[in-house]
Motif scaffolding. Sequence first.
Motif, PDB file in Angstrom:
ATOM      1  N   PRO A 100       0.814  -1.207   0.000  1.00  0.00           N
ATOM      2  CA  PRO A 100       0.000   0.000   0.000  1.00  0.00           C
ATOM      3  C   PRO A 100       0.856   1.270   0.000  1.00  0.00           C
ATOM      4  CG  PRO A 100      -0.963  -1.610   1.466  1.00  0.00           C
ATOM      5  CD  PRO A 100       0.378  -2.158   1.032  1.00  0.00           C
TER       6      PRO A 100
ATOM      7  N   ASN B 202      -2.494  -6.594  -2.541  1.00  0.00           N
ATOM      8  CA  ASN B 202      -3.784  -5.952  -2.274  1.00  0.00           C
ATOM      9  C   ASN B 202      -4.229  -6.288  -0.849  1.00  0.00           C
ATOM     10  OD1 ASN B 202      -6.127  -4.499  -2.774  1.00  0.00           O
ATOM     11  ND2 ASN B 202      -7.188  -6.275  -3.611  1.00  0.00           N
TER      12      ASN B 202
ATOM     13  N   TYR C  34      -6.204  -2.010  -2.621  1.00  0.00           N
ATOM     14  CA  TYR C  34      -6.227  -1.582  -4.021  1.00  0.00           C
ATOM     15  C   TYR C  34      -7.535  -1.921  -4.750  1.00  0.00           C
ATOM     16  CZ  TYR C  34      -1.327  -0.209  -3.787  1.00  0.00           C
ATOM     17  OH  TYR C  34      -0.155   0.427  -3.474  1.00  0.00           O
ATOM     18  N   ASP C  35      -8.559  -2.378  -4.040  1.00  0.00           N
ATOM     19  CA  ASP C  35      -9.827  -2.718  -4.702  1.00  0.00           C
ATOM     20  C   ASP C  35     -10.387  -1.581  -5.559  1.00  0.00           C
ATOM     21  OD1 ASP C  35      -9.781  -5.317  -3.786  1.00  0.00           O
ATOM     22  OD2 ASP C  35     -11.362  -5.026  -2.272  1.00  0.00           O
TER      23      ASP C  35
ATOM     24  N   LEU D 137      -8.352  -1.440  -8.732  1.00  0.00           N
ATOM     25  CA  LEU D 137      -8.589  -2.603  -9.574  1.00  0.00           C
ATOM     26  C   LEU D 137      -9.959  -2.527 -10.253  1.00  0.00           C
ATOM     27  CD1 LEU D 137      -7.016  -5.240  -7.184  1.00  0.00           C
ATOM     28  CD2 LEU D 137      -6.039  -4.408  -9.334  1.00  0.00           C
TER      29      LEU D 137
ATOM     30  N   VAL E  30      -1.960  -9.791  -8.869  1.00  0.00           N
ATOM     31  CA  VAL E  30      -2.613  -9.228  -7.687  1.00  0.00           C
ATOM     32  C   VAL E  30      -2.733 -10.341  -6.651  1.00  0.00           C
ATOM     33  CG1 VAL E  30      -4.668  -8.078  -6.789  1.00  0.00           C
ATOM     34  CG2 VAL E  30      -3.871  -7.586  -9.121  1.00  0.00           C
TER      35      VAL E  30
ATOM     36  N   ASP F 148      -2.897 -11.246  -2.093  1.00  0.00           N
ATOM     37  CA  ASP F 148      -3.346 -10.608  -0.863  1.00  0.00           C
ATOM     38  C   ASP F 148      -2.556 -10.968   0.381  1.00  0.00           C
ATOM     39  OD1 ASP F 148      -4.597 -13.007  -1.407  1.00  0.00           O
ATOM     40  OD2 ASP F 148      -6.565 -12.366  -0.799  1.00  0.00           O
TER      41      ASP F 148
END
Length: 180
Positions: free
Chosen positions: A104, A133, A138-139, A142, A164, A166
């Motif tokens: 982030p 993410n 980052y949703d 995206l 991507v 998590d």
Amino acid sequence: MSGICVYCASGPVDEEYLELAAATGRAIAEAGHTLISGGGNVSMMGALARSARSAGGYTIGIIPEALMRREVADVDADELIVTTSMRERKRLMDEMADGFITLPGGIGTLEEVFETWTGGYLGLHTKPVALLNYRGFYDPLLDWLQNLQGRGFVSAAALARIAVVDDVGAALSVANPSVT
């Protein structure tokens, strides 16, 4: 030993993100990789580098001279490279890294990952790029990129060029060229 470049925030963030950066630095070091970063000693960037060194890792910081004068440089880095500009900093980070992880961050982080991602899509390099993410950070980005794809501005091939993930382990697996 591979060089893993990490892009992340250099501004104030809460403890959760500092812990994520520290976990990333530790994972890179424990896997035997060199950490390449923007050479800062503050926020996530500082936590990342300190944690890598605490876990026995080798750290290379690359920082523009202007930021050196602001006294935000990671002077404890195993190697601290001072550049004349941000563009030179990014060029060296790109050249020295074998893979990339993006944590982030804000506009600087986004600028770095977009340039690296675009370079890979254009065939300027074949290095893996992971976007971590974490907890959906980052949703919104995206979703926007998916919208751009639907409108014909971003190709499916471009979107496929960035992985991507998590969690830190998945990001390291992507960014480690000996695994990908």
